[in-house]
Design a protein around this motif. Structure first.
Motif, PDB file in Angstrom:
ATOM      1  N   PRO A  69       0.810  -1.230   0.000  1.00  0.00           N
ATOM      2  CA  PRO A  69       0.000   0.000   0.000  1.00  0.00           C
ATOM      3  C   PRO A  69       0.842   1.277   0.000  1.00  0.00           C
ATOM      4  O   PRO A  69       0.489   2.262  -0.659  1.00  0.00           O
ATOM      5  N   ALA A  70       1.977   1.253   0.711  1.00  0.00           N
ATOM      6  CA  ALA A  70       2.840   2.433   0.734  1.00  0.00           C
ATOM      7  C   ALA A  70       3.473   2.670  -0.635  1.00  0.00           C
ATOM      8  O   ALA A  70       3.616   3.816  -1.077  1.00  0.00           O
ATOM      9  N   SER A  71       3.841   1.595  -1.323  1.00  0.00           N
ATOM     10  CA  SER A  71       4.434   1.730  -2.653  1.00  0.00           C
ATOM     11  C   SER A  71       3.444   2.349  -3.631  1.00  0.00           C
ATOM     12  O   SER A  71       3.796   3.239  -4.420  1.00  0.00           O
ATOM     13  N   TRP A  72       2.183   1.883  -3.587  1.00  0.00           N
ATOM     14  CA  TRP A  72       1.157   2.463  -4.451  1.00  0.00           C
ATOM     15  C   TRP A  72       0.962   3.954  -4.135  1.00  0.00           C
ATOM     16  O   TRP A  72       0.891   4.785  -5.045  1.00  0.00           O
ATOM     17  N   LEU A  73       0.888   4.265  -2.853  1.00  0.00           N
ATOM     18  CA  LEU A  73       0.642   5.644  -2.438  1.00  0.00           C
ATOM     19  C   LEU A  73       1.769   6.571  -2.887  1.00  0.00           C
ATOM     20  O   LEU A  73       1.519   7.607  -3.529  1.00  0.00           O
ATOM     21  N   PHE A  74       3.010   6.193  -2.574  1.00  0.00           N
ATOM     22  CA  PHE A  74       4.127   7.099  -2.844  1.00  0.00           C
ATOM     23  C   PHE A  74       4.452   7.193  -4.333  1.00  0.00           C
ATOM     24  O   PHE A  74       4.868   8.257  -4.810  1.00  0.00           O
ATOM     25  N   LEU A 130      -2.606   0.964 -16.030  1.00  0.00           N
ATOM     26  CA  LEU A 130      -2.041   1.204 -17.351  1.00  0.00           C
ATOM     27  C   LEU A 130      -0.879   2.200 -17.334  1.00  0.00           C
ATOM     28  O   LEU A 130      -0.118   2.285 -18.295  1.00  0.00           O
ATOM     29  N   THR A 131      -0.757   2.994 -16.265  1.00  0.00           N
ATOM     30  CA  THR A 131       0.381   3.908 -16.146  1.00  0.00           C
ATOM     31  C   THR A 131       1.536   3.229 -15.431  1.00  0.00           C
ATOM     32  O   THR A 131       2.685   3.286 -15.877  1.00  0.00           O
ATOM     33  N   PHE A 132       1.258   2.599 -14.290  1.00  0.00           N
ATOM     34  CA  PHE A 132       2.254   1.771 -13.599  1.00  0.00           C
ATOM     35  C   PHE A 132       1.524   0.746 -12.742  1.00  0.00           C
ATOM     36  O   PHE A 132       0.336   0.891 -12.426  1.00  0.00           O
ATOM     37  N   ARG A 133       2.227  -0.305 -12.368  1.00  0.00           N
ATOM     38  CA  ARG A 133       1.650  -1.372 -11.547  1.00  0.00           C
ATOM     39  C   ARG A 133       2.776  -2.060 -10.796  1.00  0.00           C
ATOM     40  O   ARG A 133       3.960  -1.807 -11.033  1.00  0.00           O
ATOM     41  N   PHE A 134       2.395  -2.959  -9.911  1.00  0.00           N
ATOM     42  CA  PHE A 134       3.359  -3.752  -9.150  1.00  0.00           C
ATOM     43  C   PHE A 134       3.061  -5.233  -9.357  1.00  0.00           C
ATOM     44  O   PHE A 134       1.895  -5.646  -9.369  1.00  0.00           O
ATOM     45  N   TYR A 140       8.205  -2.849  -9.355  1.00  0.00           N
ATOM     46  CA  TYR A 140       7.521  -1.727 -10.012  1.00  0.00           C
ATOM     47  C   TYR A 140       7.668  -1.869 -11.520  1.00  0.00           C
ATOM     48  O   TYR A 140       8.753  -2.072 -12.042  1.00  0.00           O
ATOM     49  N   GLU A 141       6.542  -1.759 -12.249  1.00  0.00           N
ATOM     50  CA  GLU A 141       6.546  -1.851 -13.705  1.00  0.00           C
ATOM     51  C   GLU A 141       5.757  -0.690 -14.295  1.00  0.00           C
ATOM     52  O   GLU A 141       4.723  -0.286 -13.757  1.00  0.00           O
ATOM     53  N   ARG A 142       6.237  -0.142 -15.406  1.00  0.00           N
ATOM     54  CA  ARG A 142       5.531   0.936 -16.091  1.00  0.00           C
ATOM     55  C   ARG A 142       4.554   0.361 -17.102  1.00  0.00           C
ATOM     56  O   ARG A 142       4.851  -0.627 -17.761  1.00  0.00           O
ATOM     57  N   GLY A 143       3.403   1.031 -17.237  1.00  0.00           N
ATOM     58  CA  GLY A 143       2.414   0.617 -18.215  1.00  0.00           C
ATOM     59  C   GLY A 143       2.524   1.416 -19.495  1.00  0.00           C
ATOM     60  O   GLY A 143       3.376   2.307 -19.638  1.00  0.00           O
ATOM     61  N   VAL A 144       1.624   1.137 -20.428  1.00  0.00           N
ATOM     62  CA  VAL A 144       1.701   1.789 -21.737  1.00  0.00           C
ATOM     63  C   VAL A 144       1.419   3.293 -21.645  1.00  0.00           C
ATOM     64  O   VAL A 144       1.957   4.090 -22.429  1.00  0.00           O
TER      65      VAL A 144
END
Length: 375
Positions: A69-74, A130-134, A140-144
């Motif tokens: 949750p902290a990774s998503w938030l920050f 679609l912008t980033f995900r885990f 951490y991965e970037r989306g299209v």
């Protein structure tokens, strides 16, 4: 180990940018350019802080239970503050060449609109990824849509930089031209961030590049403050003399100096007080800046002392006379609600060899008092 070094670089950048924000907030300047610079510095300070905290939670994993949750938030905050930081820089760039650009509601809407699209994508990213995900492993991965976000920020900032550079070509003050060139280089930071994103998250060059850019902007703005008259926000007398020494040696066409004096200014001070007298000087300076802002080759404006101002410009005598008419027209519209008449007397002189700066000023001053005497 790599995550710790990455976090340390961001921490150093946070300290430097935090100091810039502290010094900027302590400044007594309230110009629109200075306000936009503070917003830019504040936004990127939040940007650095969010990525620093992301690295601690996701890379170092100081609290494993809160990692996801902290990774998503920050990371969401990181992308949002990046968009806001670029928007604030665009506001800073626009006010650098047009100080009252945001006074028009149409301009305000047009300049704010590009901020909404990347922010909307980040809100949608909470559902779509679609912008980033885990990944399940927490990577951490970037989306299209990340590529679209970076392209949008680069395009938006480049348009503002090109507009600013176009105006900078006509600046007569060499110090202003250098400051504008440094300001217009900001999109290179966005381009570097985009290119380095293909190498992964292990290279924290973007925060260093932005920190150096903000440091240069702060130093350039501070230097301009030193050379500015605090009341009227035009160049002061000390800066004028340095500019005159440069300009007499470096001009292409005809060079004119206009000496401008507020009529019956002492009576305004005596009848309405010095605060109202200060307001009259501010209106005079505003009329000079607006009139000169539309001139093909940006004239140089300075407060010579008291209620006297000087404008230096390259051009023909016809252009000088047209500028005089514009100044008077704009001042009439600005001063129509004042309880007293506010008008100007303008005398001008053309430079001819071997005149020095003091000779040119004296010639314009003599012409000004000749006009006053005729009245």
């Amino acid at each position: 180990m790599a995550s710790i070094l990455y976090a340390e670089v961001y921490l150093i950048c946070m300290i430097v940018v935090g100091l810039l924000l502290h010094w900027s907030l302590r400044s007594d300047s309230s110009s629109s350019t200075e306000r936009w610079l503070r917003r830019t510095v504040g936004a990127f300070l939040c940007n650095f802080a969010s990525n620093f905290l992301f690295t601690l939670f996701n890379g170092v994993q100081i609290l494993p239970a809160l990692t996801m949750p902290a990774s998503w938030l920050f990371k969401t905050l990181y992308h949002m503050t990046l968009c806001v930081g670029v928007f604030c820089w665009c506001g800073f760039a626009e006010t650098e060449h047009h100080s009252n650009v945001f006074e028009d509601p149409k301009n305000r809407s047009l300049l704010t609109l590009p901020l909404l699209l990347p922010l909307l994508l980040l809100v949608l990213n909470l559902r779509t990824g679609l912008t980033f995900r885990f990944t399940e492993a927490g990577a951490y991965e970037r989306g299209v849509l990340f590529q679209f976000e970076m392209f949008w920020l680069l395009l938006w900032s480049t348009v503002c930089a090109v507009r600013l550079s176009g105006q900078g070509r006509y600046e007569s003050d060499p110090n202003r031209r250098v400051h504008i060139s440094v300001t217009a280089s900001f999109p290179l930071c966005i381009a570097a961030a985009w290119m380095l994103s293909f190498l992964g998250e292990s290279v924290p060059v973007i925060c260093v590049a932005v920190m150096v850019e903000l440091l240069c902007l702060f130093m350039g703005t501070t230097r301009q403050q030193i050379s500015m008259d605090k009341l009227t926000q035009v160049n002061n007398r000390q800066n004028l003399m340095g500019f005159m020494d440069y300009k007499l040696k470096n001009h292409d066409g005809e060079l004119y100096l206009m000496m401008i004096d507020a009529d019956k200014f002492k009576q305004i001070n005596d009848a309405y007080g010095h605060l109202e007298g200060d307001n009259a000087l501010i209106l005079v300076a505003k009329s000079l800046k607006r009139a000169c802002g539309s001139h093909r080759k940006r004239p140089y404006i300075a407060r010579y002392g008291g209620d006297e101002f000087i404008i230096v410009l390259e051009g023909s005598e016809g252009e000088v006379q047209a500028l005089c008419a514009d100044i008077r027209h704009i001042l009439r519209s600005l001063a129509e609600d004042l309880p007293y008449p506010l008008s100007l007397t303008i005398g001008y002189a053309r430079w001819a060899a071997p005149m020095k700066a003091k000779d040119l000023i004296a010639a314009a001053d003599e012409e000004l008092y000749r006009i006053k005497k005729e009245r």
